[in-house]
Design an enzyme around this catalytic site. Structure first.
Site, PDB file in Angstrom:
ATOM      1  N   GLU A  11       0.524  -1.000   0.441  1.00 46.00           N
ATOM      2  CA  GLU A  11      -0.321   0.073   0.321  1.00 46.00           C
ATOM      3  C   GLU A  11       1.152   1.280  -0.105  1.00 46.00           C
ATOM      4  OE1 GLU A  11      -4.278  -1.454   2.561  1.00 46.00           O
ATOM      5  OE2 GLU A  11      -1.859  -1.054   3.763  1.00 46.00           O
ATOM      6  N   GLY A  77     -12.090  -3.844   1.968  1.00 47.58           N
ATOM      7  CA  GLY A  77     -12.656  -5.031   1.723  1.00 47.58           C
ATOM      8  C   GLY A  77     -14.786  -4.540   1.384  1.00 47.58           C
ATOM      9  N   MET A 171      -8.861  -3.535   8.739  1.00 47.23           N
ATOM     10  CA  MET A 171      -7.795  -3.981   9.808  1.00 47.23           C
ATOM     11  C   MET A 171      -7.396  -2.875  10.559  1.00 47.23           C
ATOM     12  SD  MET A 171      -6.876  -8.154   8.346  1.00 47.23           S
ATOM     13  CE  MET A 171      -6.521  -8.395  10.047  1.00 47.23           C
ATOM     14  N   GLU A 172      -7.161  -2.014  10.330  1.00 44.61           N
ATOM     15  CA  GLU A 172      -5.998  -0.753  10.909  1.00 44.61           C
ATOM     16  C   GLU A 172      -7.262   0.221  11.049  1.00 44.61           C
ATOM     17  OE1 GLU A 172      -5.762  -1.681   7.705  1.00 44.61           O
ATOM     18  OE2 GLU A 172      -4.216  -3.272   8.823  1.00 44.61           O
ATOM     19  N   ASP A 195     -12.177  -7.169  -2.513  1.00 45.48           N
ATOM     20  CA  ASP A 195     -12.241  -7.809  -2.599  1.00 45.48           C
ATOM     21  C   ASP A 195     -13.499  -7.600  -2.071  1.00 45.48           C
ATOM     22  OD1 ASP A 195     -10.537  -7.703  -0.239  1.00 45.48           O
ATOM     23  OD2 ASP A 195     -12.230  -8.074   0.444  1.00 45.48           O
TER      24      ASP A 195
END
Ligand code: 4EH
Length: 229
Positions: A11, A77, A171-172, A195
């Site tokens: 990223e 996602g 997740m962050e 995704d």
């Protein structure tokens, strides 16, 4: 000083390519890049995956390097069905979907003396919308929910949508939102969809990580042109 934070090397790389790195500092088992972009001073890093890593790196950017804003760039996602792979989303607010103190009567995501949702900076989001308009690209705004899990199930995804009203998953974001709320530093969260967070998401993720990271990085650089230190 503007902090630019990512979770994964993939990223950060397309962002680093587009700025002028002036110094690399190894600190706390991580690598921090001081850089310039159009005379603006930047501090960049990828934290490694997850809430603890991203919270720590955000803290270091603020406390050690004097970041006055934190801009996150990366992939996410999709939860909302109108989000397709490669689409961009900015967070209105972030939350931690894996926080569960319901046994004590608290709502999902709530930690006593903290909060369920962490607001992203309205001014930065307005700049993002202006930039998207100018570039003629679609930019969605919504809640981004985070937890230390890669979501790849329709059922889990639906629970997160229903419980938090989230449009996308990472997740962050919830962790960085918490840190920036604690330090009262403006926070901007930008993600390109990699995704759909359903069965098979892992395969799509691997396929689209690079492409979607580039989409996010490109947009972030356009935004940087409109931001003061
Ligand atoms: O930093 C983590 C990366 C996946 S874990 C969170 N990022 C990508 C966003 C994301 C995401 N988060 C939760 C994209 N899709 C997501 C999803 N659920 N479906 C990872 C990836 N590759 C190797 C090791 N870990």
């Amino acid at each position: 000083m503007i902090g630019i934070l990512c979770a994964m090397r993939e990223e950060l790389e397309p962002v680093l390519e587009k700025v002028e790195v002036t110094e690399i500092i190894e600190y706390a088992r991580n690598r921090f890049y001081k850089a310039k972009f159009q005379n603006k001073n930047l501090i960049l890093a990828y934290s490694k995956i997850g809430k603890v890593n991203s919270a720590t790196t955000a803290t270091i950017m603020i406390e050690k390097f004097g970041a006055k804003k934190i801009l996150f760039s990366g992939v996410a996602g999709a939860i909302d069905s109108d989000l397709k792979i490669g689409d961009l989303i900015i967070a209105t607010k972030t939350t931690q979907h894996d926080v569960d103190l319901r046994v004590f009567g608290y709502e999902p995501g709530y930690i006593p003396e903290s909060r369920v949702f962490f607001d992203c900076d309205k001014k930065l989001n307005d700049i993002a919308k202006k930039v998207a308009n100018k570039m003629g690209i679609k930019l969605k705004e919504g809640i981004i929910a985070s937890g230390d899990q890669f979501i790849h199930s329709k059922e889990k995804k639906e629970w997160i949508r229903k419980t938090f009203g989230a449009s996308a998953i990472d997740m962050e974001g919830g962790a960085v939102g918490c840190v920036t709320w604690i330090f009262d530093v403006p926070f901007f969260m930008l993600r390109a969809i990699s995704d759909t967070a359903e069965e098979g998401a892992g395969v799509d993720f691997d396929k689209f990580l690079e492409e979607s990271s580039e989409v996010s990085a490109k947009f972030l650089i356009q935004m940087l042109k409109e931001i003061n230190e």
